[in-house]
Design a protein around this motif. Structure first.
Motif, PDB file in Angstrom:
ATOM      1  N   GLU A   8     -23.868  26.154 120.916  1.00 40.54           N
ATOM      2  CA  GLU A   8     -23.765  27.393 120.219  1.00 40.54           C
ATOM      3  C   GLU A   8     -22.419  27.813 119.470  1.00 40.54           C
ATOM      4  N   VAL A   9     -21.395  27.246 120.097  1.00 41.13           N
ATOM      5  CA  VAL A   9     -19.950  27.194 119.719  1.00 41.13           C
ATOM      6  C   VAL A   9     -19.912  26.267 118.223  1.00 41.13           C
TER       7      VAL A   9
ATOM      8  N   ALA B 196     -20.046  28.171 114.950  1.00 37.16           N
ATOM      9  CA  ALA B 196     -18.985  28.856 114.930  1.00 37.16           C
ATOM     10  C   ALA B 196     -17.819  28.000 114.380  1.00 37.16           C
ATOM     11  N   LEU B 197     -17.546  26.814 115.152  1.00 43.68           N
ATOM     12  CA  LEU B 197     -16.495  26.000 114.657  1.00 43.68           C
ATOM     13  C   LEU B 197     -16.855  25.433 113.191  1.00 43.68           C
TER      14      LEU B 197
ATOM     15  N   TYR C  84     -16.056  27.896 110.699  1.00 45.63           N
ATOM     16  CA  TYR C  84     -14.428  28.232 110.577  1.00 45.63           C
ATOM     17  C   TYR C  84     -14.136  26.806 109.550  1.00 45.63           C
TER      18      TYR C  84
ATOM     19  N   CYS D 192     -14.234  38.508 115.598  1.00 43.54           N
ATOM     20  CA  CYS D 192     -14.388  37.352 116.901  1.00 43.54           C
ATOM     21  C   CYS D 192     -14.441  38.127 118.073  1.00 43.54           C
TER      22      CYS D 192
ATOM     23  N   LEU E 193     -24.476  35.898 118.388  1.00 43.64           N
ATOM     24  CA  LEU E 193     -24.124  34.689 117.850  1.00 43.64           C
ATOM     25  C   LEU E 193     -24.155  34.625 116.449  1.00 43.64           C
TER      26      LEU E 193
ATOM     27  N   PHE F 120     -20.610  36.192 115.580  1.00 38.99           N
ATOM     28  CA  PHE F 120     -19.542  35.404 115.999  1.00 38.99           C
ATOM     29  C   PHE F 120     -19.483  34.096 115.033  1.00 38.99           C
ATOM     30  N   THR F 121     -20.599  33.898 114.328  1.00 38.92           N
ATOM     31  CA  THR F 121     -20.567  32.553 113.637  1.00 38.92           C
ATOM     32  C   THR F 121     -19.848  33.199 112.311  1.00 38.92           C
TER      33      THR F 121
ATOM     34  N   HIS G 245     -16.157  33.649 112.773  1.00 40.75           N
ATOM     35  CA  HIS G 245     -15.301  32.440 112.600  1.00 40.75           C
ATOM     36  C   HIS G 245     -15.141  31.855 111.204  1.00 40.75           C
TER      37      HIS G 245
ATOM     38  N   ARG H 153     -13.679  36.763 125.568  1.00 42.82           N
ATOM     39  CA  ARG H 153     -13.229  36.496 124.282  1.00 42.82           C
ATOM     40  C   ARG H 153     -11.949  37.286 123.963  1.00 42.82           C
TER      41      ARG H 153
ATOM     42  N   TYR I 287      -9.175  36.404 121.259  1.00 40.60           N
ATOM     43  CA  TYR I 287      -9.050  36.799 120.137  1.00 40.60           C
ATOM     44  C   TYR I 287      -8.174  38.099 119.723  1.00 40.60           C
TER      45      TYR I 287
END
Length: 172
Positions: free
Chosen positions: A1-2, A5-6, A9, A47, A53, A56-57, A60, A116, A119
């Motif tokens: 899932e992360v 987001a990465l 980014y 964030c 999710l 959050f994405t 990012h 979190r 952040y």
């Protein structure tokens, strides 16, 4: 899932790097750096707050876009505000401190406060740097242009060091 987001980014950073360079040429690197700092604070808060999710994405992606705003004007100001003898160490330490902050702040904050909170630490650092930057610009304490070609090492040193200190905590 992360990974989503990465990736978001990275896309945000890539899409905003060239426009940031063009914007710095048009309105000046100091103004772009202020936009970067305030954008970084807002994106970091997004964030922290994002309830899903997808949110959050997207947050990012905004964080990456803020990072894209930093790199052309921030790194060029560091390079141009350094004497030849200072340039290598300034750029090197800037990279080291920036990466340490990126890794350490979320780890320390999440260990102490959970989740979190890193952040929130990033947002607080960005707001502090933005307010400090506004104050330094108002007091004419930052380097605004190119150093003289054969400038003595001490000439303009306070302005250069103020710029380096301002960019150190949030430069990566």
């Amino acid at each position: 899932e992360v990974g989503y987001a990465l990736t978001a980014y990275g896309v945000g950073l890539g899409l905003f790097a060239v426009p940031a360079g063009l914007l710095a040429d048009r309105i000046g690197p100091t103004r772009v750096l202020h936009v970067y700092l305030w954008s970084l604070a807002v994106a970091a808060l997004l964030c922290w707050w994002a309830p899903t999710l997808a949110g959050f994405t997207v947050a990012h992606a905004a964080l990456g876009a803020a990072a894209g705003l930093y790199h052309p004007p921030g790194l060029s100001l560091l390079a141009l505000s350094s004497t030849h003898a200072e340039r290598g160490p300034v750029m090197g330490w800037h990279g080291v401190l920036g990466q340490l902050g990126v890794v350490a702040a979320p780890l320390v904050a999440s260990q102490q406060f959970g989740g979190r909170t890193g952040y929130l630490a990033l947002a607080a650092a960005a707001v502090a740097a933005a307010l400090s930057g506004h104050l330094l610009v108002a007091r004419n304490a930052l380097v605004r242009g190119l150093p003289k070609r054969h400038e003595a090492a001490a000439e303009g040193a306070l302005g250069r060091r103020a710029l380096w200190a301002l960019l150190a905590p949030v430069g990566a």
